[in-house]
Write an enzyme that holds these catalytic residues in place. Structure first.
Site, PDB file in Angstrom:
ATOM      1  N   SER A   3      48.717  28.616  33.254  1.00 49.82           N
ATOM      2  CA  SER A   3      47.915  29.668  33.889  1.00 49.82           C
ATOM      3  C   SER A   3      46.465  29.199  33.882  1.00 49.82           C
ATOM      4  CB  SER A   3      48.036  30.952  33.057  1.00 49.82           C
ATOM      5  OG  SER A   3      47.011  31.863  33.367  1.00 49.82           O
ATOM      6  N   TYR A  41      48.136  36.057  25.153  1.00 50.33           N
ATOM      7  CA  TYR A  41      48.468  35.318  26.382  1.00 50.33           C
ATOM      8  C   TYR A  41      47.601  34.070  26.506  1.00 50.33           C
ATOM      9  CZ  TYR A  41      49.591  34.742  31.389  1.00 50.33           C
ATOM     10  OH  TYR A  41      50.018  34.261  32.611  1.00 50.33           O
TER      11      TYR A  41
HETATM   12  P1  NAD Z   1      57.532  38.099  36.428  1.00 49.05           P
HETATM   13  O1  NAD Z   1      57.398  39.243  35.503  1.00 49.05           O
HETATM   14  O2  NAD Z   1      57.755  38.339  37.879  1.00 49.05           O
HETATM   15  O3  NAD Z   1      58.672  37.126  35.921  1.00 49.05           O
HETATM   16  C1  NAD Z   1      58.834  36.821  34.563  1.00 49.05           C
HETATM   17  C2  NAD Z   1      60.239  36.301  34.362  1.00 49.05           C
HETATM   18  O4  NAD Z   1      60.419  36.037  32.968  1.00 49.05           O
HETATM   19  C3  NAD Z   1      61.323  37.327  34.740  1.00 49.05           C
HETATM   20  O5  NAD Z   1      62.424  36.653  35.300  1.00 49.05           O
HETATM   21  C4  NAD Z   1      61.695  37.940  33.405  1.00 49.05           C
HETATM   22  O6  NAD Z   1      62.987  38.499  33.365  1.00 49.05           O
HETATM   23  C5  NAD Z   1      61.585  36.704  32.536  1.00 49.05           C
HETATM   24  N1  NAD Z   1      61.489  37.003  31.118  1.00 49.05           N
HETATM   25  C6  NAD Z   1      60.627  37.817  30.469  1.00 49.05           C
HETATM   26  N2  NAD Z   1      60.921  37.856  29.155  1.00 49.05           N
HETATM   27  C7  NAD Z   1      61.989  37.038  28.979  1.00 49.05           C
HETATM   28  C8  NAD Z   1      62.764  36.656  27.864  1.00 49.05           C
HETATM   29  N3  NAD Z   1      62.506  37.130  26.625  1.00 49.05           N
HETATM   30  N4  NAD Z   1      63.801  35.812  28.052  1.00 49.05           N
HETATM   31  C9  NAD Z   1      64.101  35.340  29.287  1.00 49.05           C
HETATM   32  N5  NAD Z   1      63.393  35.654  30.384  1.00 49.05           N
HETATM   33  C10 NAD Z   1      62.356  36.504  30.230  1.00 49.05           C
HETATM   34  O7  NAD Z   1      56.227  37.213  36.204  1.00 49.05           O
HETATM   35  P2  NAD Z   1      55.568  35.977  37.006  1.00 49.05           P
HETATM   36  O8  NAD Z   1      54.239  36.428  37.439  1.00 49.05           O
HETATM   37  O9  NAD Z   1      56.504  35.381  37.974  1.00 49.05           O
HETATM   38  O10 NAD Z   1      55.320  34.990  35.775  1.00 49.05           O
HETATM   39  C11 NAD Z   1      56.020  33.789  35.588  1.00 49.05           C
HETATM   40  C12 NAD Z   1      55.155  32.838  34.780  1.00 49.05           C
HETATM   41  O11 NAD Z   1      53.964  32.569  35.497  1.00 49.05           O
HETATM   42  C13 NAD Z   1      54.715  33.383  33.421  1.00 49.05           C
HETATM   43  O12 NAD Z   1      54.754  32.348  32.454  1.00 49.05           O
HETATM   44  C14 NAD Z   1      53.275  33.804  33.673  1.00 49.05           C
HETATM   45  O13 NAD Z   1      52.509  33.787  32.507  1.00 49.05           O
HETATM   46  C15 NAD Z   1      52.855  32.736  34.669  1.00 49.05           C
HETATM   47  N6  NAD Z   1      51.673  33.078  35.467  1.00 49.05           N
HETATM   48  C16 NAD Z   1      51.700  34.159  36.302  1.00 49.05           C
HETATM   49  C17 NAD Z   1      50.562  34.429  37.041  1.00 49.05           C
HETATM   50  C18 NAD Z   1      50.519  35.573  37.995  1.00 49.05           C
HETATM   51  O14 NAD Z   1      49.427  35.884  38.469  1.00 49.05           O
HETATM   52  N7  NAD Z   1      51.617  36.222  38.302  1.00 49.05           N
HETATM   53  C19 NAD Z   1      49.424  33.623  36.942  1.00 49.05           C
HETATM   54  C20 NAD Z   1      49.445  32.550  36.076  1.00 49.05           C
HETATM   55  C21 NAD Z   1      50.582  32.289  35.350  1.00 49.05           C
END
Ligand code: NAD
Length: 261
Positions: free
Chosen positions: A143, A156
């Site tokens: 991130s 985080y």
């Molecule tokens: P999201 O909530 O859409 O997806 C998260 C996924 O992780 C889901 O499939 C959920 O079921 C799964 N998950 C959560 N807890 C879990 C567990 N204990 N075991 C197995 N699976 C689990 O979120 P996203 O935005 O797609 O985030 C995905 C990654 O991207 C994360 O690591 C997040 O930190 C990172 N990220 C997101 C953003 C953003 O702006 N959305 C920015 C930077 C980084």
């Protein structure tokens, strides 16, 4: 198709960025293991949809990324099913927003477990097979918060800085084995995770929804646009290509200029 006859395990791929990455890997010909929580019928629709649309095999692992035994079990199961794990995408992640003094202990532990330690345990299980095959790709979804901080996201930000360090260490350990290890560091991507943190941020900062969107989320992003999940997935596919074989230990920003400031 760069990933024909390869196997990709993508954690946290029932939603958002992970789902887009799993679909993009399948489009490139990889068999995929999808993982994450959600409603059974929705997950099954995604899984069978991937098989139909891309002509690959897709299996679902319900492994909880906060449980080391389940994580290692997921990798072992993938090897049993497909013969190897060639691409590992450590993507599962959760968020919790609160000042440090109010931050619940169990939320701290959960975020460190899911956003950081799970990547270690998955790598621990997958690396021996990659080393033996002299080929592998490990991609960690970090991130912009692996490079800079924001208030109220202590766990985080700590986990994401941690995964950037873990990425570099693994890259050095695997440099002569044909295995690259990188992280992708998106800025704000429009996904359910971002949508869900709006109410907490409204509370923590005493703001309206519009203020959170414009003054907090996109305030940091000079382009004033959200990154898309498909843009992140395209970079992940590129990192799997031969053209990217000399990119390792990198933290690749895709953040609309956020960390340039
Ligand atoms: P999201 O909530 O859409 O997806 C998260 C996924 O992780 C889901 O499939 C959920 O079921 C799964 N998950 C959560 N807890 C879990 C567990 N204990 N075991 C197995 N699976 C689990 O979120 P996203 O935005 O797609 O985030 C995905 C990654 O991207 C994360 O690591 C997040 O930190 C990172 N990220 C997101 C953003 C953003 O702006 N959305 C920015 C930077 C980084």
């Amino acid at each position: 198709m760069t990933l024909k006859s390869k196997t990709a395990v993508v954690t946290g791929s029932t939603s958002g960025i992970g789902l887009a990455i799993a679909r993009a890997m399948a489009r490139e010909g990889a068999n995929v293991v999808i993982n994450g929580f959600g409603e059974g019928s929705a997950i099954e629709a995604e899984r069978s949809g991937i098989e139909k649309e891309f002509g690959v095999k897709a299996v679902y692992s319900p492994a909880d990324m906060s449980k080391p035994d389940e994580i290692e079990g997921m990798v072992e199961e993938a090897v049993k099913t497909f013969g190897s794990v060639d691409v590992l995408v450590n993507n599962a992640g959760i968020q919790f927003v609160s000042p440090i003094e109010d931050f619940p202990r169990e939320k701290w532990d959960q975020i460190i477990a899911i956003n950081l330690s799970s990547a270690f345990f998955a790598m621990h299980a997958a690396i021996p097979g990659m080393k033996a095959k002299k080929w592998g790709r490990i991609i960690n979804t970090a991130s912009a918060h692996s490079l800079v901080a924001s208030p109220f996201k202590s766990a985080y930000v700590a986990a994401k800085h941690g995964i950037a360090g873990l990425t570099k260490t693994a890259a050095l350990e695997l440099a002569t084995f044909g295995v690259t290890v990188n992280c992708i560091s998106p800025g704000y991507v429009w996904t359910p995770l971002v949508e869900r943190q709006i109410p907490d941020t409204m509370k923590a900062r005493n703001m309206t929804k519009e203020q959170v969107m414009n003054d907090v989320l996109l305030q940091a992003q000079p382009t004033k646009e959200f990154v898309t999940v498909d843009q992140v997935a395209s970079l992940a596919v590129y990192l799997c290509s031969d053209a990217a074989s000399q990119i390792t230990g990198a933290n690749l920003s895709m953040d609309g200029g956020w960390t340039a400031a």
